[in-house]
Every structure is written in C-alpha cells, then in structure tokens.
Design a protein around this motif. Sequence first.
Motif, PDB file in Angstrom:
ATOM      1  N   TYR A  98       0.836  -1.212   0.000  1.00 23.12           N
ATOM      2  CA  TYR A  98       0.000   0.000   0.000  1.00 23.12           C
ATOM      3  C   TYR A  98       0.869   1.260   0.000  1.00 23.12           C
ATOM      4  O   TYR A  98       0.405   2.335  -0.366  1.00 23.12           O
ATOM      5  CB  TYR A  98      -0.996  -0.013   1.174  1.00 23.12           C
ATOM      6  CG  TYR A  98      -0.395   0.272   2.520  1.00 23.12           C
ATOM      7  CD1 TYR A  98       0.262  -0.717   3.230  1.00 23.12           C
ATOM      8  CD2 TYR A  98      -0.465   1.547   3.080  1.00 23.12           C
ATOM      9  CE1 TYR A  98       0.831  -0.453   4.464  1.00 23.12           C
ATOM     10  CE2 TYR A  98       0.100   1.820   4.317  1.00 23.12           C
ATOM     11  CZ  TYR A  98       0.745   0.813   5.000  1.00 23.12           C
ATOM     12  OH  TYR A  98       1.314   1.081   6.207  1.00 23.12           O
ATOM     13  N   VAL A 101       5.374  -2.217   9.147  1.00 28.80           N
ATOM     14  CA  VAL A 101       5.014  -2.820   7.845  1.00 28.80           C
ATOM     15  C   VAL A 101       6.187  -3.085   6.922  1.00 28.80           C
ATOM     16  O   VAL A 101       6.022  -3.779   5.921  1.00 28.80           O
ATOM     17  CB  VAL A 101       3.985  -2.013   7.025  1.00 28.80           C
ATOM     18  CG1 VAL A 101       2.594  -2.216   7.505  1.00 28.80           C
ATOM     19  CG2 VAL A 101       4.365  -0.579   6.897  1.00 28.80           C
ATOM     20  N   TYR A 105      -0.764  -5.134  17.017  1.00 26.76           N
ATOM     21  CA  TYR A 105      -2.115  -4.847  16.522  1.00 26.76           C
ATOM     22  C   TYR A 105      -3.099  -5.931  16.930  1.00 26.76           C
ATOM     23  O   TYR A 105      -3.038  -6.418  18.059  1.00 26.76           O
ATOM     24  CB  TYR A 105      -2.090  -4.624  14.997  1.00 26.76           C
ATOM     25  CG  TYR A 105      -1.142  -3.517  14.652  1.00 26.76           C
ATOM     26  CD1 TYR A 105      -1.392  -2.219  15.096  1.00 26.76           C
ATOM     27  CD2 TYR A 105       0.029  -3.747  13.964  1.00 26.76           C
ATOM     28  CE1 TYR A 105      -0.505  -1.191  14.826  1.00 26.76           C
ATOM     29  CE2 TYR A 105       0.915  -2.725  13.687  1.00 26.76           C
ATOM     30  CZ  TYR A 105       0.634  -1.457  14.125  1.00 26.76           C
ATOM     31  OH  TYR A 105       1.514  -0.456  13.862  1.00 26.76           O
ATOM     32  N   TYR A 112       4.514  12.668  10.834  1.00 20.57           N
ATOM     33  CA  TYR A 112       4.229  11.232  11.012  1.00 20.57           C
ATOM     34  C   TYR A 112       4.847  10.409   9.877  1.00 20.57           C
ATOM     35  O   TYR A 112       5.504   9.390  10.119  1.00 20.57           O
ATOM     36  CB  TYR A 112       2.705  11.019  11.098  1.00 20.57           C
ATOM     37  CG  TYR A 112       2.319   9.569  11.125  1.00 20.57           C
ATOM     38  CD1 TYR A 112       2.532   8.782  12.266  1.00 20.57           C
ATOM     39  CD2 TYR A 112       1.764   8.948  10.003  1.00 20.57           C
ATOM     40  CE1 TYR A 112       2.193   7.428  12.275  1.00 20.57           C
ATOM     41  CE2 TYR A 112       1.428   7.602  10.009  1.00 20.57           C
ATOM     42  CZ  TYR A 112       1.644   6.851  11.146  1.00 20.57           C
ATOM     43  OH  TYR A 112       1.336   5.511  11.162  1.00 20.57           O
ATOM     44  N   GLU A 147       5.117   7.329   0.692  1.00 27.63           N
ATOM     45  CA  GLU A 147       4.066   7.288   1.722  1.00 27.63           C
ATOM     46  C   GLU A 147       3.204   8.554   1.651  1.00 27.63           C
ATOM     47  O   GLU A 147       1.984   8.496   1.727  1.00 27.63           O
ATOM     48  CB  GLU A 147       4.710   7.144   3.094  1.00 27.63           C
ATOM     49  CG  GLU A 147       3.687   7.145   4.202  1.00 27.63           C
ATOM     50  CD  GLU A 147       4.056   6.259   5.366  1.00 27.63           C
ATOM     51  OE1 GLU A 147       5.127   5.619   5.334  1.00 27.63           O
ATOM     52  OE2 GLU A 147       3.261   6.210   6.307  1.00 27.63           O
ATOM     53  N   GLY A 195      -0.255  -7.268   9.237  1.00 28.00           N
ATOM     54  CA  GLY A 195       0.877  -6.386   8.955  1.00 28.00           C
ATOM     55  C   GLY A 195       2.112  -6.749   9.776  1.00 28.00           C
ATOM     56  O   GLY A 195       3.008  -5.924   9.954  1.00 28.00           O
ATOM     57  N   ASN A 242      -2.670   3.830  14.378  1.00 27.72           N
ATOM     58  CA  ASN A 242      -2.408   5.083  13.649  1.00 27.72           C
ATOM     59  C   ASN A 242      -3.100   6.292  14.255  1.00 27.72           C
ATOM     60  O   ASN A 242      -2.495   7.360  14.367  1.00 27.72           O
ATOM     61  CB  ASN A 242      -2.785   4.926  12.174  1.00 27.72           C
ATOM     62  CG  ASN A 242      -1.779   4.060  11.443  1.00 27.72           C
ATOM     63  OD1 ASN A 242      -1.014   3.333  12.080  1.00 27.72           O
ATOM     64  ND2 ASN A 242      -1.775   4.125  10.129  1.00 27.72           N
ATOM     65  N   GLN A 246       9.053   2.492  10.253  1.00 27.80           N
ATOM     66  CA  GLN A 246       7.585   2.433  10.180  1.00 27.80           C
ATOM     67  C   GLN A 246       6.952   2.517  11.574  1.00 27.80           C
ATOM     68  O   GLN A 246       7.346   3.357  12.360  1.00 27.80           O
ATOM     69  CB  GLN A 246       7.136   1.190   9.393  1.00 27.80           C
ATOM     70  CG  GLN A 246       7.587   1.220   7.937  1.00 27.80           C
ATOM     71  CD  GLN A 246       6.956   2.377   7.158  1.00 27.80           C
ATOM     72  OE1 GLN A 246       5.940   2.915   7.544  1.00 27.80           O
ATOM     73  NE2 GLN A 246       7.576   2.789   6.074  1.00 27.80           N
ATOM     74  N   SER A 247       6.013   1.616  11.853  1.00 25.22           N
ATOM     75  CA  SER A 247       5.231   1.754  13.100  1.00 25.22           C
ATOM     76  C   SER A 247       6.041   1.561  14.377  1.00 25.22           C
ATOM     77  O   SER A 247       5.551   1.891  15.456  1.00 25.22           O
ATOM     78  CB  SER A 247       4.075   0.763  13.101  1.00 25.22           C
ATOM     79  OG  SER A 247       3.043   1.247  12.297  1.00 25.22           O
ATOM     80  N   ASN A 257      -4.402   7.428   5.942  1.00 20.75           N
ATOM     81  CA  ASN A 257      -3.889   8.237   7.061  1.00 20.75           C
ATOM     82  C   ASN A 257      -4.429   9.669   7.006  1.00 20.75           C
ATOM     83  O   ASN A 257      -4.646  10.283   8.045  1.00 20.75           O
ATOM     84  CB  ASN A 257      -2.359   8.235   7.073  1.00 20.75           C
ATOM     85  CG  ASN A 257      -1.829   6.979   7.722  1.00 20.75           C
ATOM     86  OD1 ASN A 257      -2.449   6.443   8.637  1.00 20.75           O
ATOM     87  ND2 ASN A 257      -0.694   6.481   7.254  1.00 20.75           N
ATOM     88  N   CYS A 304       8.074   7.635  10.215  1.00 23.26           N
ATOM     89  CA  CYS A 304       7.973   6.249   9.732  1.00 23.26           C
ATOM     90  C   CYS A 304       9.070   5.913   8.723  1.00 23.26           C
ATOM     91  O   CYS A 304       9.372   4.750   8.484  1.00 23.26           O
ATOM     92  CB  CYS A 304       6.619   6.016   9.071  1.00 23.26           C
ATOM     93  SG  CYS A 304       5.244   6.018  10.213  1.00 23.26           S
TER      94      CYS A 304
HETATM   95  O1  DON Z   1       0.829   4.514   8.850  1.00 25.73           O
HETATM   96  C1  DON Z   1       1.371   3.832   7.985  1.00 25.73           C
HETATM   97  O2  DON Z   1       0.738   3.456   7.040  1.00 25.73           O
HETATM   98  C2  DON Z   1       2.822   3.375   8.079  1.00 25.73           C
HETATM   99  N1  DON Z   1       3.740   4.370   7.747  1.00 25.73           N
HETATM  100  C3  DON Z   1       3.138   2.731   9.375  1.00 25.73           C
HETATM  101  C4  DON Z   1       2.271   1.545   9.517  1.00 25.73           C
HETATM  102  C5  DON Z   1       2.894   0.364  10.112  1.00 25.73           C
HETATM  103  O3  DON Z   1       4.088   0.133  10.153  1.00 25.73           O
HETATM  104  C6  DON Z   1       1.906  -0.601  10.592  1.00 25.73           C
HETATM  105  N2  DON Z   1       2.557  -1.857  10.896  1.00 25.73           N
HETATM  106  N3  DON Z   1       2.422  -2.902  11.034  1.00 25.73           N
END
Ligand code: DON
Length: 331
Positions: free
Chosen positions: A40, A274, A256, A204, A173, A310, A129, A76-77, A180, A208
């Motif tokens: 994505y 992710v 999650y 944000y 992103e 994820g 998020n 990332q997250s 988001n 990430c």
């Molecule tokens: O918010 C997002 O889409 C990403 N930059 C971070 C998401 C993420 O890493 C979720 N993970 N499992």
Amino acid sequence: MVQGIVNWNTQTTQKWLQNYVDDWVNFYQKNTNEGEVASYIPILQEANQQHLGISILGINGMEIRSGNVEIPFTIQSISKVFTFIVACIQRGVSYVLSKVDVEPTGGAFNSIMHLETRQVKKPFNPLVNAGAITITSMLIGDTAERKLEGFYQLLEKILGYRPPLNIDVYQSENESSVRNRAIGYYLLEMGYLESELDLTLETYFKQCSIEITIDDLARLGMILANDGEDPSTQEEIIPRQVARLAKVLMLTCGMYDASGKFAAYVGIPAKSGVSGGIVAVAPPRARDHQLPFLDGCGIGVYGPALDKQGNSIAGIRLLRHIANQWDLSIF
Ligand code: DON
C-alpha cells in the motif's frame, strides 16, 4: 535446555549459541514464502521477500546475529513507541495519557471505525495510527524537523548515530497514504490534534521513513529491557516509568490485532512495522535453571513478508521459537 552451570560469556558457549540461532534462522527461512511484502506504500514492494535476519543484544553485552543482518529498512510503526516516549518526556505522562488512552482496539492498525462507532473521548492507544498521529501532533515544534528533533536525539543517544531519513519512502508514503489523511481529518474534526493537520501528517510520514537495521532495533529493545537505563554508563536515557509504560503498550497493543496471540505464544513486549521489522524486549528474569540472556536482552528481527495484520510471518515464528527455547516469557 541446558544442565549445570553455564557461563554464557565464554567464546565457546557463545559459538554454541550462535550455531543454534543460525539453525533456527535457516529453518524459518522457508516461512518467508508465506504472506506478502507491504504494497500500500508502493516503494515497500521493492523489499526482498526472502530476507530474514535477527540481532540479539544482551544487557550483559553478549551479541548474537544471524541471517540477513545488514539490510537497512524503514522503522515504520516501530517509531510509534519512541514518539510516545518523547511526547511523555516533553509533555509529561499524565498530560499524554489524558489525550490518548492505553486500551487495545482488537482492530486493524489503520482503523477509523472503532473511533466512530464506540464514541470514544480519545484515540485508543499510541500504537495504532489514530493514537500515533495524535501523539505526533503533541511533539513540540513548528516544523516537521523541529517536531522530530527530540525523536532523533533519543535515537542518537541510544544508537550512537543519527539514522537517516529515506526520502523515497517518505515521498511514496506521502503520495499514497489516503487512509492516514482520512484518519487525520477525523482526528481534526474531533478536536484531538494539537498541531496543524498537514504538519502533523508530514511529521508522522517522516518518522515512519527513518532507516534503521536490526542491530539498531536490538539496541533500542535492550535499553527498554533495562527500564530505560544504558547498562554500560548507568545513564537514564528514558525515565523508568515511561519505559515501563512503553513496554505495557507494546505487550497489549504492539502487534495490533495479533497482540493477544503474540502475548500468549511468545510472551514478551514487541512492536512491529510494515516494512517487516519487529523490536522485542526480554526483561531480566529470575529462574533457577541455566538459560542464556537471563539478564534480559533486546531483539531485532527483519522479515518483510507480512501476514494480514501487517506483522512479519517468519519473524514471529522465529521469535516464538527462541522465546520458547530460552524461556523468555515474562509470565
Ligand atoms: O501509517 C502507515 O501506514 C505506516 N507508515 C506505518 C504503519 C505500520 O508500520 C503498521 N505496521 N504494522
């Protein structure tokens, strides 16, 4: 697993341990064929699905690394744990917790539905998020760079260097993250954001997109395992109360809607991203038998093929195996 008294810090035992970890990484390599690399965010698709690596760093200094250890990837997250920590340092724990709750959602990391249908007064937790974007809005500064300065300083203090921003991932992103933006507009409407929406989202997406390695994750995890203190200097890098809170959030919300299963089968605080990274924290444990890393350790894993939630499929299986072999569970 081992009988008698073992001094884990001798070269012989370390080599013996290294052989085990190499075997386990080779074994779980086959699981990298399952799941999919995140798509994505278009640029993340370029990752090699076959990669799997682990780095373990003990509070006592012992290090075991195996598999694809040198591959840089974006945090990332996993950044959410550390922006939460920075917000607590800058704004105070009670203020932060008055704005974002500490409850698991049981839903996807990018869910909006829960906020609306359950009529909550604040986002559920800092690791999904909605909560993470709210936390980012609380960071002090009027540009993304100033807002991220505290985050960079924390990383630099722990890692000994300032990890770079991967500008291509940030742009990918920024251009693709419609969800988001939708979350951001909902947060804005509800009055949750403390800085302007575009600035918050830019910050944000940039947090990430910071590039790290599994050695970095192992070190970050090791500091959390040691309640925020650097074991070699005894310096308090993260206040103990904040480090403990971060670990509670990792355990209850870090993986999650797979957090319950991860707690049940692995049993240690962890946070995924992710791009395929996982940071895991094994606190010191008092056991009457002889096992490695009794003083606690941080673990960094990288395996970009993800499950539906994820999380790295091979990474979780490898962590589960090691946690069971070495009895790392905190329960
Ligand atoms: O918010 C997002 O889409 C990403 N930059 C971070 C998401 C993420 O890493 C979720 N993970 N499992």
